[in-house]
Scaffold this active site. Structure first.
Site, PDB file in Angstrom:
ATOM      1  CD  GLU B  43      -1.775  -2.365   1.611  1.00 12.47           C
ATOM      2  OE1 GLU B  43      -0.582  -2.631   1.906  1.00 12.47           O
ATOM      3  OE2 GLU B  43      -2.707  -3.191   1.729  1.00 12.47           O
ATOM      4  CG  PHE B 105      -9.974 -10.008  10.534  1.00 10.87           C
ATOM      5  CD1 PHE B 105      -8.728 -10.398  11.013  1.00 10.87           C
ATOM      6  CD2 PHE B 105     -10.187 -10.004   9.165  1.00 10.87           C
ATOM      7  CE1 PHE B 105      -7.732 -10.790  10.147  1.00 10.87           C
ATOM      8  CE2 PHE B 105      -9.192 -10.399   8.293  1.00 10.87           C
ATOM      9  CZ  PHE B 105      -7.960 -10.795   8.779  1.00 10.87           C
ATOM     10  CD  GLN B 106      -7.434  -7.462   7.015  1.00  9.79           C
ATOM     11  OE1 GLN B 106      -8.291  -7.166   6.201  1.00  9.79           O
ATOM     12  NE2 GLN B 106      -6.259  -7.953   6.655  1.00  9.79           N
ATOM     13  CE  LYS B 155     -17.247  -6.712   2.739  1.00  7.03           C
ATOM     14  NZ  LYS B 155     -16.583  -7.987   2.958  1.00  7.03           N
ATOM     15  CG  MET B 474      22.734  12.307   3.699  1.00  7.44           C
ATOM     16  SD  MET B 474      23.846  13.472   2.879  1.00  7.44           S
ATOM     17  CE  MET B 474      22.842  14.027   1.509  1.00  7.44           C
TER      18      MET B 474
END
Lengths: 187, 577
Positions: B43, B105-106, B155, B474
């Site tokens: 993502e 869940f999630q 949802k 760096m």
């Protein structure tokens, strides 16, 4: 040559300038923030203060216009003049914020705070507490044989002064609402 | 309803990754052909790709990810977009409304987590408000100072049916940033332009964000006044690098002449930049003798770091247009003779030639690699460059030259390693026929290397130009200069064989280590019609100069070993090398 001109083995230099640039004097300002009354708006305002390291001395919030879904947040904050300017600009940048008023900078304003004091004691201390409450125009809203709950309204300074007097007289607990403020005058 | 709202907002491209809580929206995407969905491999890659898309087109980038880990993986990208003012609309799935707060869940508190890293966000619990909210989200993301916004959609709201609100019927949000600058302030700017003896334009990403017209107006103002111009990392390309008034980038690794012009000027005109700490160095000593004008659309940028004399709040393009009109109407005057003297001083500083380097016959120096990349791609009509973060990024900004806005994609504010590869994918999606090169370090590149899958799947011929020094360059440089050469964990152990890695993904890999082979290898990369990993083994201990050590003012720069300091010390007084 030039490349290695920094003294080795020291960490005097950092990736950031570590000196504090703020040497100005601190000021206390009361800000009134008019916001959409939507979920999370208070979290946005508080998150701004904590995320950017600003102070909150007190904070009150309630819906002020039910039909317009508008709430008013009154926040008392301290900082240097440039930090106060930043706070106002940052608040104004939050999408659901309509207006930010600096009541301290805009001129005269009235500020009030409500506080409840629980004071327990007997004998002379109890009588003295009641007498001082009258002087401060505090109301008794609950009483037992060993305690009072006083209700006091005034400026934060007045509430602080009352607390100082009650402390040796058996002060048990204080609940304060934080400051509500409006500018004086018609507009 | 979500897909309809996106279509009505003119969206044709979405970057995303499906999951349980967004399946209804993915179902709608399956059933239509107007919006193309690009499946990324992580993502974070989706958000950076959308950023690359947005930066190279000026349109908002759109991201679609699932709840919980999908949303939290998108956080870095959104923070990056917030810091660099990139318009994004991120749609996240959420568990059904009746499960919110139960640790489903999630489930994650997506609006809570993303509140500080978005310009604004919404949790939509009422299907009747969904389309209206999406239209508002596009308005907020693209107006004023652009930024990322997020809409969290449970949802059950995705499954529900409700009345669709078309964009023209959507509620107009009270968020209406000020666009036109204050007339009196613009008059004050014009007066300063007329009287300045040592002026400099200091421009930033705000010019790019304001649109191509702002870049055109900037060029007109710079060329007609004859004033020198420098730019931040984010603003490269707004004024062409081939333009005669161009000083090069300023800041910590900016050019000597640009930083000294900033330090010694008497008028600084900041156009859409924000006095970042990588620009100012030590603020107390920042450009001590100048009057400062600051044009910015965000009031909170004014006086945040540096106090300015003339703040102008408004859209850069509109303010520049009005300033040009007023200046011309008043006769178009400047102190031409004084400005000519100022240019003599600047040209003396230029003679230092701070980017000079010696080629090596044995190893490829990174400056040389980028000089050759520049030489061999300069004439390409559509060249887009993205970068990761680190030394290679600064060298790219120094040695590659940009003549157009929106051609340079880099993570400036947040400094996100792993930004460049997915960003190059987003750019290539937006410009299928363009040459898109991601200049990378091997360490940054590994952070989002999984996106090779995306590049190969969609046949996106992005070129991954990796300057491989087997170090976090760096970090290593700072450890050498600031931490007594104690190289704590800045060595890239166990690197992959990048050629085999490319082949494993079904792409082409090229490795080059001999300077004599470099040009042919770059040509081979450019000639290949497909994604390429170009593993360029470079000098391992190279430092990036010039450099202003933090806490130092602009006139205390460190220069590389090849810069010529002769003639410069006398002209700049307290200059130290």
């Amino acid at each position: 040559m030039a490349a290695l001109n920094i003294e080795k083995g020291t960490s005097k230099h950092s990736a950031y300038d570590l000196r504090d640039p703020h040497v100005e004097a601190q000021e206390t300002h009361t800000l009134a923030v008019v916001v959409d009354n939507e979920a999370g708006v208070l979290a946005r305002v508080i998150g701004l203060f904590s995320g950017r390291g600003y102070n909150i001395e007190s904070l009150t919030v309630a819906e002020t216009d039910h039909t317009g879904h508008v709430s008013r947040i009154t926040v008392v904050t301290t900082g240097t003049p440039s930090v106060i300017e930043q706070i106002k600009a940052q608040l104004g940048r939050i999408v659901p914020v309509h207006e930010v008023h600096d009541l301290t900078a805009d001129g005269a304003a009235v500020e009030r705070e409500l506080a409840l004091f629980k004071v327990s004691g007997t004998g002379n201390e109890r009588i003295e507490a009641l007498r001082l409450a009258e002087i401060f125009r505090a109301n008794v809203v609950d009483s037992t044989l060993e305690s009072f709950v006083f209700e006091i309204t005034g400026t934060p300074q007045k509430v602080d002064a009352f607390a100082d007097l009650m402390r040796p007289l058996g002060l048990v607990e204080i609940a304060r609402t934080g400051v509500a403020a409006l500018s004086r005058g018609a507009a | 309803m979500v897909v309809q709202a996106l279509k009505d907002q003119g969206v044709d491209t979405v970057f995303g990754y499906p999951g349980g809580a967004v399946l209804p929206i993915y179902d709608e995407i399956f059933l239509q052909n107007d919006i193309r969905h690009y499946l990324v491999r992580h993502e974070q890659g989706a958000v950076h790709a959308a950023e690359g898309y947005a930066r190279s087109t000026g349109k908002p980038g759109v991201v679609l990810v699932t709840s919980g880990p999908g949303a939290t993986n998108a956080v870095t990208g959104m923070t990056d977009a917030l810091m660099d003012s990139i318009p994004l609309v991120v749609l996240t799935g959420q568990v059904p409304t009746f499960l919110i707060g139960t640790d489903g869940f999630q489930e994650a508190d997506t609006v809570g987590i993303t509140r500080p890293c978005t310009k604004h966000n919404w949790l939509v619990k009422d299907p009747g408000r969904l389309s209206d909210t999406i239209h508002q989200a596009f308005q907020v993301a693209t107006t004023g100072r652009p930024g990322p916004v997020l809409i969290d959609i449970p949802k059950d709201v995705q499954f529900a049916t409700g009345d669709y609100t078309a964009p023209e019927e959507a509620r107009v949000h009270h968020y209406q940033p000020r666009m036109d600058g204050d007339e009196a302030a613009i008059e004050a700017l014009v007066s300063l332009i007329e009287t300045a003896e040592r002026p400099v334009f200091y421009t930033g990403g705000g010019v790019i964000n304001s649109g191509p017209e702002a870049s055109r107006l900037l060029r007109e103002l710079v060329d007609t006044t004859g004033f020198p111009i420098t730019s931040t990392l984010m603003g490269l390309g707004a004024y062409p690098a081939s333009g005669k008034n161009w000083l090069g980038m300023l800041g910590m690794h900016g050019l000597y002449e640009a930083n000294l012009a900033m330090h010694d000027c008497d008028l600084m005109i900041n156009v859409g930049a924000r006095f970042d700490d990588r620009i100012t160095g030590r603020v107390q000593d920042f450009s001590p003798g100048s009057r400062k004008v600051h044009i910015d659309i965000d009031p909170s940028s004014i006086n945040k770091v540096i106090r300015v004399d003339v703040p102008i709040i408004g859209d850069v393009g509109r303010v520049l247009k009005r300033a040009l009109e007023v200046w011309k109407a008043r006769g178009g005057r400047t102190e031409a003779e004084a400005v000519r003297q100022w240019w003599y001083r600047i040209n003396d500083w230029r003679k230092v030639d701070c980017l000079a380097f010696t080629e090596s016959k044995k190893t490829i120096r990174p400056q040389h690699a980028l000089s050759r990349l520049e030489a061999l791609t300069r004439d390409h009509p559509q060249r887009y460059i993205s970068t990761e973060v680190g030394q290679h990024q600064m060298w790219a900004a120094q040695y590659l030259r940009f003549d157009e806005p929106n051609r340079w994609m880099t993570s400036g504010g947040l400094g996100t390693m792993g930004y460049g590869f997915p960003a190059s994918i987003g750019v290539q999606v937006a410009h299928p026929d363009a040459l898109v090169i991601n200049v990378a370090g091997e360490a940054s590149w590994l952070m989002n290397m999984q996106e090779m899958g995306t590049a190969v799947q969609y046949r996106l011929p992005v070129k991954q130009f990796i300057l491989n020094n087997e170090r976090l360059g760096m970090v290593r440089q700072w450890q050498e200069l600031l931490h007594g050469e104690r190289y704590s964990h800045s060595w890239s152990e166990s690197l992959p064989d990048f050629v085999k890695l490319a082949e494993a993904f079904g792409a082409k890999g090229i490795m080059v280590s001999d300077p004599a082979d470099l040009d042919d290898a770059i040509r081979e990369m450019l000639a290949h019609d497909g994604p390429v990993i170009f593993d360029c083994l470079v000098e391992k201990h190279e430092n990036c100069f010039p450099m202003i050590p933090s806490g130092k003012p602009h006139n205390e720069m460190l220069l590389g070993e090849n810069a010529s300091t002769e003639g410069a010390i006398g002209t700049s007084g307290g200059m130290l090398v």
